[in-house]
Design a protein around this motif. Structure first.
Motif, PDB file in Angstrom:
ATOM      1  N   HIS A 153       8.123 -18.038  25.051  1.00  0.00           N
ATOM      2  CA  HIS A 153       9.315 -17.801  25.823  1.00  0.00           C
ATOM      3  C   HIS A 153      10.183 -16.757  25.290  1.00  0.00           C
ATOM      4  O   HIS A 153      10.786 -16.984  24.189  1.00  0.00           O
ATOM      5  N   LEU A 154      10.516 -15.983  26.094  1.00  0.00           N
ATOM      6  CA  LEU A 154      11.634 -14.725  25.500  1.00  0.00           C
ATOM      7  C   LEU A 154      12.877 -14.652  26.305  1.00  0.00           C
ATOM      8  O   LEU A 154      12.769 -14.622  27.684  1.00  0.00           O
ATOM      9  N   SER A 155      14.006 -14.688  25.692  1.00  0.00           N
ATOM     10  CA  SER A 155      15.260 -14.487  26.338  1.00  0.00           C
ATOM     11  C   SER A 155      15.832 -13.385  25.570  1.00  0.00           C
ATOM     12  O   SER A 155      16.079 -13.294  24.402  1.00  0.00           O
ATOM     13  N   LYS A 156      16.332 -12.430  26.531  1.00  0.00           N
ATOM     14  CA  LYS A 156      17.036 -11.078  25.905  1.00  0.00           C
ATOM     15  C   LYS A 156      18.427 -11.497  25.514  1.00  0.00           C
ATOM     16  O   LYS A 156      19.343 -12.094  26.143  1.00  0.00           O
ATOM     17  N   MET A 157      18.836 -11.125  24.405  1.00  0.00           N
ATOM     18  CA  MET A 157      20.225 -11.490  23.800  1.00  0.00           C
ATOM     19  C   MET A 157      21.254 -10.424  24.686  1.00  0.00           C
ATOM     20  O   MET A 157      20.973  -9.171  24.601  1.00  0.00           O
ATOM     21  N   ALA A 158      22.335 -10.908  24.781  1.00  0.00           N
ATOM     22  CA  ALA A 158      23.402  -9.901  25.395  1.00  0.00           C
ATOM     23  C   ALA A 158      23.834  -8.996  24.547  1.00  0.00           C
ATOM     24  O   ALA A 158      23.970  -9.204  23.011  1.00  0.00           O
ATOM     25  N   GLU A 159      23.683  -7.910  24.806  1.00  0.00           N
ATOM     26  CA  GLU A 159      24.408  -6.745  23.943  1.00  0.00           C
ATOM     27  C   GLU A 159      25.712  -6.862  23.552  1.00  0.00           C
ATOM     28  O   GLU A 159      26.676  -6.920  24.686  1.00  0.00           O
ATOM     29  N   GLU A 160      26.064  -6.530  22.424  1.00  0.00           N
ATOM     30  CA  GLU A 160      27.314  -6.577  22.030  1.00  0.00           C
ATOM     31  C   GLU A 160      28.245  -5.386  22.501  1.00  0.00           C
ATOM     32  O   GLU A 160      27.640  -4.231  22.595  1.00  0.00           O
ATOM     33  N   LYS A 161      29.351  -5.319  22.855  1.00  0.00           N
ATOM     34  CA  LYS A 161      30.085  -4.140  23.272  1.00  0.00           C
ATOM     35  C   LYS A 161      31.165  -3.912  22.297  1.00  0.00           C
ATOM     36  O   LYS A 161      31.543  -4.277  21.403  1.00  0.00           O
TER      37      LYS A 161
END
Length: 161
Positions: A153-161
């Motif tokens: 199971h893969l979940s993309k991490m939120a990109e830092e701004k």
């Protein structure tokens, strides 16, 4: 009832480890701990080999690492089976140029294991950029002295701004 057993077992474990922590000594290493460490290292090596195979498009390496009923849940929630996952790689629809894992958490249960880790990738799927960091959970089973991945199971991490 089960929660109480877990709490009591946790307290007992803390009680056993606390003297070594307080007196600055390493805790005892048992055969089980050594075996667990060896299995963890073996599984992490397989995960690293998996990454190398993804970069090379090496379907022959990945095929025996996956159970026949393997399933993969991608970051969009779609589920793929073994045949589709390998076909995407073989056709070039899925192409990685780098994949690096870290921050492993490994839980071993006799002939099964769950690995959770952070994977940083550069790649494309059907021409779309899929580069980024993913939190991955893989479920491995040991059959006939060989570890195979049964689910991912893969979940993309939120990109830092």
């Amino acid at each position: 009832m089960n929660r109480m057993k877990i709490i009591l077992a946790s307290l007992a474990a803390v009680g056993l480890v606390m003297p070594w922590i307080l007196f600055g000594q390493a805790g005892p290493r048992s055969a089980t701990t050594t075996k667990s460490t060896r299995v963890e290292q073996e599984l992490i090596k397989l995960e690293d080999g998996w990454n190398d195979a993804l970069i090379k498009g090496d379907v022959a390496f990945l095929d025996p690492l996956m159970t026949e009923d393997y399933m993969d849940t991608d970051p969009c929630g779609a589920i793929e089976n073994k045949a589709k996952s390998l076909a995407d790689l073989k056709s070039g629809d899925l192409k990685y140029t780098s994949a690096v894992n870290g921050q492993y958490k490994v839980h071993i249960y006799e002939n099964a294991a769950v690995l959770n880790y952070l994977c940083t990738v550069k790649g494309k799927f059907q021409g779309r950029d899929i580069s980024g960091q993913y939190r991955v959970t893989d479920f491995w089973v040991k059959r006939a002295d060989q570890w195979q991945c049964a689910a991912a199971h893969l979940s993309k991490m939120a990109e830092e701004k």
